[in-house]
Design an enzyme around this catalytic site. Structure first.
Site, PDB file in Angstrom:
ATOM      1  N   GLY A 133       0.910  -1.139  -0.142  1.00 27.44           N
ATOM      2  CA  GLY A 133       0.089   0.045   0.011  1.00 27.44           C
ATOM      3  C   GLY A 133       0.881   1.306   0.155  1.00 27.44           C
ATOM      4  NE  ARG A 214       6.996  -3.181  12.110  1.00 29.56           N
ATOM      5  CZ  ARG A 214       6.197  -2.293  12.142  1.00 29.56           C
ATOM      6  NH1 ARG A 214       6.634  -1.268  11.378  1.00 29.56           N
ATOM      7  NH2 ARG A 214       5.085  -2.593  12.412  1.00 29.56           N
ATOM      8  CD  GLU A 243      11.722   1.799  15.797  1.00 29.26           C
ATOM      9  OE1 GLU A 243      10.557   2.233  16.099  1.00 29.26           O
ATOM     10  OE2 GLU A 243      12.056   1.707  14.419  1.00 29.26           O
ATOM     11  CG  HIS A 262       8.446   4.197  13.885  1.00 34.80           C
ATOM     12  ND1 HIS A 262       8.779   2.966  14.609  1.00 34.80           N
ATOM     13  CD2 HIS A 262       7.540   4.125  13.160  1.00 34.80           C
ATOM     14  CE1 HIS A 262       7.884   1.877  13.942  1.00 34.80           C
ATOM     15  NE2 HIS A 262       7.058   2.593  12.972  1.00 34.80           N
ATOM     16  CB  ALA A 264       6.682   7.363   8.396  1.00 38.53           C
TER      17      ALA A 264
END
Length: 301
Positions: A133, A214, A243, A262, A264
């Site tokens: 997507g 990821r 992370e 992180h 986005a």
């Protein structure tokens, strides 16, 4: 239909708009879950569908929540956040190709120095590895600035707007061909360290790699080595391994690395996007239609 453990008004309205009716868990034939895997309840046997709140589902498999042995359908939020994440991916790629971090930090005029670093996306070939997507949302954005897309998907079926689509087993072909690479693949056992020392060695010396999927897709140690030696143009990462990225990690100070924490899919966009996804899936469920973002237990996403 049960909504839990929290019942934010936006999701209550989304379920109602989709034609659903809220009930207690014991009376539900479907569940929209808003919590973490650790909070997940034991489901009554009549529950036929579960909507999970995240696009990535590796933690739901690791915790044993997703039941692969039943006929129950599980759906993720894959695709719900595609537009926002694609926008961030383009921003990261632009920032790298246009050498923006150094210029924004500069305190003196250096037209010659920065002029030698600045490049354009126009006419470039951008490989989207894991073109789901997010990748599909990114393709028209790249096209708008004159870039071409090489898509990699599990099946290899043609992706609209891409100049070429390759199946996953041909991923090795893209590293040397593409001018830049965007990673959008799910985190599975097969995709861990998808981009390692061997793959980095094949990339063009001016290539930027963008990861909005990821952190486990990239071998961080190999990436740091490649960046330190200037063997690729740079890396722009919204996700990392480990992370959160620890203070003092080399990626924070390398001039050809861009790190965003992180974000986005920012909180301001997350809730409305998930609500729309839920409403659409509730409507599909009520009509007996195929649900969006069905999880394949055999594939792990």
């Amino acid at each position: 239909m049960h909504l839990g453990p929290d019942q934010p008004p936006l999701l209550v309205d989304a379920i109602t708009a989709g034609g659903g009716r809220l009930t207690g868990l014991n009376d539900a034939d479907a569940v929209v879950w808003t919590g973490a895997p650790s909070d997940f309840p034991t489901l009554p046997t009549q529950v036929r569908w579960v909507q999970l709140p995240s696009a990535g589902v590796e933690s739901w498999f690791q915790s044993g929540v997703v039941d692969a042995d039943s006929d129950r359908v599980w759906t993720s939020a894959a695709g719900a956040y595609a537009d926002s994440v694609a926008e961030h991916a383009l921003a990261l790629l632009f920032a790298g190709v246009r050498a923006l971090p150094g210029q924004l930090a500069a305190t003196s005029w250096d037209q010659a120095g920065f002029g030698a670093q600045v490049r354009t996306l126009r006419g470039s070939l951008v490989a989207i590895v894991g073109c789901g997507g997010i990748g599909r949302a990114l393709i028209p954005l790249l096209s708008a600035v004159g870039a071409h897309t090489l898509a990699v998907t599990r099946s290899g079926r043609p992706i609209p707007g891409a100049v070429e689509t390759l199946p996953a087993e041909r991923t090795a072909e893209v590293w040397g061909r593409a001018h830049h690479v965007v990673l959008g693949a799910p985190a599975t056992g097969q995709t861990k360290y998808l981009l390692g020392a061997s793959e980095l060695a094949q990339m063009k010396s001016t290539a930027w790699v963008v990861n909005i999927a990821r952190g486990s897709l990239i071998d961080t140690d190999a990436l740091v080595e490649a960046l330190t030696e200037g063997r690729i143009g740079g890396a722009a990462l919204d996700v990392t391994e480990p992370e959160p990225l620890p203070d003092g990690h080399p990626l924070w100070t390398l001039p050809n690395a861009i790190i965003t924490p992180h974000v986005a899919n920012p909180p301001s966009a997350l809730a409305p996007a998930f609500a729309q996804h839920v409403s659409d899936n509730v409507s599909r469920f009520a009509r007996g239609q195929a649900l969006a973002a069905i999880i394949d237990p055999a594939s792990g996403y």
